[in-house]
Design a protein around this motif. Structure first.
Motif, PDB file in Angstrom:
ATOM      1  N   THR A   1       0.835  -1.193   0.000  1.00  0.00           N
ATOM      2  CA  THR A   1       0.000   0.000   0.000  1.00  0.00           C
ATOM      3  C   THR A   1       0.874   1.248   0.000  1.00  0.00           C
ATOM      4  OG1 THR A   1      -1.599  -1.215   1.332  1.00  0.00           O
ATOM      5  CG2 THR A   1      -1.892   1.147   1.198  1.00  0.00           C
ATOM      6  N   THR A   2       0.487   2.229  -0.794  1.00  0.00           N
ATOM      7  CA  THR A   2       1.180   3.507  -0.870  1.00  0.00           C
ATOM      8  C   THR A   2       0.326   4.570  -0.205  1.00  0.00           C
ATOM      9  OG1 THR A   2       2.256   2.905  -2.944  1.00  0.00           O
ATOM     10  CG2 THR A   2       2.085   5.247  -2.474  1.00  0.00           C
ATOM     11  N   GLY A   3       0.970   5.473   0.535  1.00  0.00           N
ATOM     12  CA  GLY A   3       0.200   6.549   1.145  1.00  0.00           C
ATOM     13  C   GLY A   3       0.985   7.359   2.154  1.00  0.00           C
ATOM     14  N   VAL A   4       0.228   8.101   2.960  1.00  0.00           N
ATOM     15  CA  VAL A   4       0.768   8.983   3.987  1.00  0.00           C
ATOM     16  C   VAL A   4       0.333   8.437   5.346  1.00  0.00           C
ATOM     17  CG1 VAL A   4       0.781  11.350   4.885  1.00  0.00           C
ATOM     18  CG2 VAL A   4       0.615  10.947   2.419  1.00  0.00           C
ATOM     19  N   TYR A   5       1.243   8.458   6.314  1.00  0.00           N
ATOM     20  CA  TYR A   5       0.963   7.905   7.630  1.00  0.00           C
ATOM     21  C   TYR A   5       1.329   8.903   8.723  1.00  0.00           C
ATOM     22  CZ  TYR A   5       6.014   7.111   7.694  1.00  0.00           C
ATOM     23  OH  TYR A   5       7.366   7.277   7.650  1.00  0.00           O
ATOM     24  N   GLU A   6       0.845   8.613   9.905  1.00  0.00           N
ATOM     25  CA  GLU A   6       1.153   9.421  11.074  1.00  0.00           C
ATOM     26  C   GLU A   6       1.476   8.487  12.227  1.00  0.00           C
ATOM     27  OE1 GLU A   6      -0.907  13.359  11.984  1.00  0.00           O
ATOM     28  OE2 GLU A   6      -2.067  11.871  13.109  1.00  0.00           O
ATOM     29  N   ILE A   7       2.495   8.845  12.993  1.00  0.00           N
ATOM     30  CA  ILE A   7       2.881   8.105  14.191  1.00  0.00           C
ATOM     31  C   ILE A   7       2.696   9.029  15.385  1.00  0.00           C
ATOM     32  CG2 ILE A   7       4.795   7.034  15.449  1.00  0.00           C
ATOM     33  CD1 ILE A   7       6.030   6.372  12.708  1.00  0.00           C
ATOM     34  N   TRP A   8       2.042   8.501  16.422  1.00  0.00           N
ATOM     35  CA  TRP A   8       1.893   9.222  17.689  1.00  0.00           C
ATOM     36  C   TRP A   8       2.619   8.455  18.780  1.00  0.00           C
ATOM     37  CZ3 TRP A   8      -0.269  13.871  18.901  1.00  0.00           C
ATOM     38  CH2 TRP A   8      -0.990  14.507  17.882  1.00  0.00           C
ATOM     39  N   ILE A   9       3.461   9.167  19.515  1.00  0.00           N
ATOM     40  CA  ILE A   9       4.150   8.627  20.683  1.00  0.00           C
ATOM     41  C   ILE A   9       3.972   9.670  21.779  1.00  0.00           C
ATOM     42  CG2 ILE A   9       6.330   7.855  21.650  1.00  0.00           C
ATOM     43  CD1 ILE A   9       7.265   7.321  18.739  1.00  0.00           C
ATOM     44  N   GLY A  10       3.148   9.360  22.772  1.00  0.00           N
ATOM     45  CA  GLY A  10       2.801  10.383  23.755  1.00  0.00           C
ATOM     46  C   GLY A  10       2.109  11.523  23.029  1.00  0.00           C
ATOM     47  N   SER A  11       2.580  12.768  23.240  1.00  0.00           N
ATOM     48  CA  SER A  11       1.998  13.911  22.537  1.00  0.00           C
ATOM     49  C   SER A  11       2.807  14.301  21.300  1.00  0.00           C
ATOM     50  CB  SER A  11       1.885  15.110  23.484  1.00  0.00           C
ATOM     51  OG  SER A  11       3.171  15.477  23.952  1.00  0.00           O
TER      52      SER A  11
END
Length: 71
Positions: free
Chosen positions: A2-12
């Motif tokens: 899959t191709t795309g844009v992602y986001e990672i959250w670690i704490g704030s």
């Protein structure tokens, strides 16, 4: 893959990126963080403190368009 844009959250803390292999990219980020060897020193520091990792795909798109969506 899959191709795309992602986001990672670690704490704030959050990080956005893009990849043409989202599944592999997720595993690479997470494994490097667990090993304490991530190249993003800020992300590594926050991960060491909170020990959390939340991943979300923001946009799936055709290969070659992910950078435009990321911007």
């Amino acid at each position: 893959m899959t191709t795309g844009v992602y986001e990672i959250w670690i704490g704030s803390y959050f990080y956005q990126g893009s990849s043409n292999q989202l599944e592999i990219r997720r595993e690479t980020h997470y494994n490097k963080l667990k090993e304490g060897k991530h190249s993003n020193k800020k992300m590594q520091s926050v991960f060491n403190k909170y020990k959390t990792f939340e991943w979300q795909v923001l946009v799936e798109c055709d290969d070659g368009l992910q950078k435009a969506y990321e911007q």
